[in-house]
Motif scaffolding. Structure first.
Motif, PDB file in Angstrom:
ATOM      1  N   VAL A 122       5.368   9.931  -8.902  1.00 15.87           N
ATOM      2  CA  VAL A 122       5.345   9.035  -7.734  1.00 15.87           C
ATOM      3  C   VAL A 122       4.312   8.159  -7.655  1.00 15.87           C
ATOM      4  N   LEU A 123       3.260   8.381  -8.317  1.00 20.39           N
ATOM      5  CA  LEU A 123       2.117   7.439  -8.161  1.00 20.39           C
ATOM      6  C   LEU A 123       2.267   6.227  -9.187  1.00 20.39           C
ATOM      7  N   ALA A 124       2.956   6.944 -10.211  1.00 18.56           N
ATOM      8  CA  ALA A 124       3.245   5.854 -11.560  1.00 18.56           C
ATOM      9  C   ALA A 124       4.266   4.919 -10.797  1.00 18.56           C
ATOM     10  N   GLU A 125       5.177   5.511 -10.187  1.00 21.59           N
ATOM     11  CA  GLU A 125       6.439   4.570  -9.835  1.00 21.59           C
ATOM     12  C   GLU A 125       5.762   3.496  -8.539  1.00 21.59           C
ATOM     13  N   ALA A 126       4.817   4.161  -7.898  1.00 21.37           N
ATOM     14  CA  ALA A 126       4.430   3.116  -6.907  1.00 21.37           C
ATOM     15  C   ALA A 126       3.442   2.011  -7.525  1.00 21.37           C
ATOM     16  N   TYR A 127       2.901   2.350  -8.176  1.00 19.01           N
ATOM     17  CA  TYR A 127       1.945   1.221  -9.375  1.00 19.01           C
ATOM     18  C   TYR A 127       2.814   0.514 -10.009  1.00 19.01           C
ATOM     19  N   GLY A 128       3.947   0.831 -10.660  1.00 17.54           N
ATOM     20  CA  GLY A 128       4.658   0.390 -11.903  1.00 17.54           C
ATOM     21  C   GLY A 128       5.844  -0.320 -11.125  1.00 17.54           C
ATOM     22  N   ASP A 129       6.893   0.230 -10.446  1.00 21.43           N
ATOM     23  CA  ASP A 129       8.186  -0.288 -10.009  1.00 21.43           C
ATOM     24  C   ASP A 129       8.014  -1.036  -8.684  1.00 21.43           C
ATOM     25  N   LYS A 158      -4.768   0.922 -13.688  1.00 21.52           N
ATOM     26  CA  LYS A 158      -6.084  -0.135 -13.296  1.00 21.52           C
ATOM     27  C   LYS A 158      -5.809  -0.656 -11.829  1.00 21.52           C
ATOM     28  N   ARG A 159      -5.388   0.604 -10.925  1.00 21.27           N
ATOM     29  CA  ARG A 159      -5.225   0.206  -9.542  1.00 21.27           C
ATOM     30  C   ARG A 159      -6.133   0.998  -8.746  1.00 21.27           C
ATOM     31  N   ILE A 160      -6.298   0.938  -7.596  1.00 21.01           N
ATOM     32  CA  ILE A 160      -7.180   1.688  -6.745  1.00 21.01           C
ATOM     33  C   ILE A 160      -6.417   2.856  -6.133  1.00 21.01           C
ATOM     34  N   LEU A 161      -6.955   3.946  -6.331  1.00 20.26           N
ATOM     35  CA  LEU A 161      -6.454   5.198  -5.489  1.00 20.26           C
ATOM     36  C   LEU A 161      -7.561   5.487  -4.582  1.00 20.26           C
ATOM     37  N   LEU A 162      -7.299   5.493  -3.080  1.00 24.00           N
ATOM     38  CA  LEU A 162      -8.033   6.178  -2.170  1.00 24.00           C
ATOM     39  C   LEU A 162      -7.875   7.434  -1.923  1.00 24.00           C
ATOM     40  N   ILE A 213       0.972  -1.320  -0.014  1.00 22.58           N
ATOM     41  CA  ILE A 213       0.108  -0.001   0.115  1.00 22.58           C
ATOM     42  C   ILE A 213       0.990   1.379   0.219  1.00 22.58           C
ATOM     43  N   ALA A 214       0.659   1.977  -1.182  1.00 21.72           N
ATOM     44  CA  ALA A 214       1.674   3.498  -1.123  1.00 21.72           C
ATOM     45  C   ALA A 214       0.769   4.556  -0.366  1.00 21.72           C
ATOM     46  N   LEU A 215       1.439   5.294   0.381  1.00 16.42           N
ATOM     47  CA  LEU A 215       0.861   6.377   0.790  1.00 16.42           C
ATOM     48  C   LEU A 215       1.380   7.557   0.152  1.00 16.42           C
ATOM     49  N   ILE A 216       0.717   8.358  -0.377  1.00 18.73           N
ATOM     50  CA  ILE A 216       0.977   9.275  -1.604  1.00 18.73           C
ATOM     51  C   ILE A 216       0.639  10.527  -1.070  1.00 18.73           C
ATOM     52  N   HIS A 217       1.632  11.507  -0.332  1.00 22.75           N
ATOM     53  CA  HIS A 217       1.174  12.476   0.346  1.00 22.75           C
ATOM     54  C   HIS A 217       2.162  13.671   0.444  1.00 22.75           C
ATOM     55  N   GLY A 218       1.900  14.909   0.352  1.00 20.39           N
ATOM     56  CA  GLY A 218       2.896  15.836   0.445  1.00 20.39           C
ATOM     57  C   GLY A 218       3.494  15.956   1.779  1.00 20.39           C
ATOM     58  N   MET A 260      -3.528  13.311  -9.961  1.00 19.60           N
ATOM     59  CA  MET A 260      -3.270  11.695  -9.887  1.00 19.60           C
ATOM     60  C   MET A 260      -4.305  10.834 -10.416  1.00 19.60           C
ATOM     61  N   LEU A 261      -5.567  11.277 -10.826  1.00 18.93           N
ATOM     62  CA  LEU A 261      -6.444  10.451 -10.861  1.00 18.93           C
ATOM     63  C   LEU A 261      -6.432   9.712 -12.248  1.00 18.93           C
TER      64      LEU A 261
END
Length: 399
Positions: free
Chosen positions: A86-93, A119-123, A28-33, A111-112
């Motif tokens: 960084v979201l692409a990196e979290a899903y991809g890498d 095709k991954r969930i963003l909460l 689970i990736a936490l993507i915050h500033g 980010m949407l």
């Protein structure tokens, strides 16, 4: 010989079935500033709440249905292009199954499309703007944070609007502010109340003198109740600054929603002020909030704050989805989460199946000043239930 081979094969099969099966790790990736803005305080609270929520929901095992949970932290630096990367990196890498974020509505909106691409969930948590579950969103986006319509419909209801109410509004000039004021005006429709002025200021504004003077001019000669509604994020403190300009000499009241505890210190300048809030640690009465308050005070010496509860609510939603989904496939998770209800520090929340916005209680309050408390206390006037709020459907999901 054949018998020996057959016996050996049977023994080997039995051994294989008896061997422990290594569970897939759920990332689970936490993507915050966490750098580049004063809003980083929101991110830190949210991530603390998320970690405590995982602890609570998994009984401190960090494991769901045999799957270990691994957290990955990414910093958007409050920049849309960085957030996308960084979201692409979290899903991809990193192969994150679910991402949670972000903090700023404007950054989160960027980010949407990445969630849809991978095709991954963003909460979405804790960003607020209605548009995050709007027409430009997609089926991979869920939102535990309240939206601008929930904020502003609750705010409108807290003012008991009627034909004698006149309002001027102050907001920041980006999606959070404009969505919020649009929602507030919509909530006042058919109440008879009148919005006489709308002021939008740049995101980094610290001097509100000119905007306040325009609002005073628009309100001062109106009959009935006169209110300035303030809907501003961050630490620039427009509330006490405008209160210091003595709007009371014109019979003007101020109103604002809840905020983080350090910001609530300035609310001591407006005892008796009416408003609405998403969360204050002393309001909800349930076992989850009791645990959160007790553990947060034990670990950090302070009560949980505004966004701590949001982070915990997000974690509890993730764990319930992982427990109930028939598989870790994204489509199965989406079908499980759409329409799902779960318990949080605020009580029960439900993801609306149509657009994945979490429906939740809001709280009308009146500000009390207690000399023994550092911040102003929002005393509960009443709970505003989701059924009382007409929250527009942003997007029709196609599962």
């Amino acid at each position: 010989m054949k018998t020996s081979i057959r016996l050996l094969g049977g023994a080997l099969a039995a051994a294989l079935f008896a061997a422990p099966v290594l569970a897939d790790t759920v990332k689970i990736a936490l993507i915050h500033g966490t750098s580049g803005s004063s809003l980083d305080a929101y991110s830190k609270q949210d991530e603390t709440g998320f970690e405590m929520g995982l602890e609570y929901a998994t009984n401190n095992t960090m494991e769901v249905n045999g799957h270990k949970i691994e957290l990955i932290h990414k910093d958007t630096q409050f920049k849309p292009d960085v957030a996308r990367a960084v979201l692409a990196e979290a899903y991809g890498d990193d192969d994150a199954l679910i991402a949670v974020g972000g903090t700023s509505s404007g950054v989160t909106k960027a980010m949407l499309p990445i969630a849809k691409q991978y095709k991954r969930i963003l909460l979405v948590e804790p960003a607020v703007a209605d548009s995050l579950t709007g027409k430009e969103s997609n089926r991979y986006v869920f939102k535990t944070s309240r939206n601008s319509s929930q904020d502003m419909q609750a705010q409108a209801l807290s003012l008991n609007p009627d034909k004698d109410l006149y309002v001027a509004t102050l907001a920041q000039d980006y999606s959070f502010g404009r969505d919020g004021i649009a929602a507030f005006k919509s909530a006042l429709k058919d109440t008879g109340a009148t919005v006489v002025d709308e002021e939008y200021v740049p995101l980094k504004t610290t001097d509100y003198t000119a905007a306040a003077q325009r609002m005073f001019a628009a309100l001062k000669d109106k009959p009935g109740r006169k209110v300035i509604l303030i809907y501003v994020a961050g630490g620039s403190d427009p509330l006490s600054k405008i209160a210091g300009m003595d709007p009371g000499r014109y019979g003007i009241e101020l109103s604002a929603g809840g905020n983080i505890l350090p910001a609530m210190v300035s609310y001591k300048a407006v005892p008796g002020m009416l408003g609405a809030t998403y969360y204050y640690y002393g309001i909800p009465k349930n076992p989850i909030n009791d645990w959160l308050v007790t553990e947060h005070e034990k670990r950090f010496g302070t009560p949980p704050d505004f966004f701590t509860a949001g982070g915990m609510a997000a974690a509890l939603a993730v764990v319930k989805a992982l427990k109930e989904s028939p598989s870790l496939k994204t489509d199965d998770l989406i079908k499980t989460m759409a329409g799902m209800s779960w318990d949080t520090p605020k009580g029960e929340m439900t993801f609306r199946a149509s657009d994945h916005q979490a429906m939740q209680d809001m709280y009308a309050f009146k500000i009390k000043v207690d000399p023994n408390v550092k911040w102003a206390v929002p005393e509960l006037v009443r709970v505003i239930k989701p059924s009382e709020m007409d929250i527009p459907v942003g997007r029709e999901d196609k599962n």
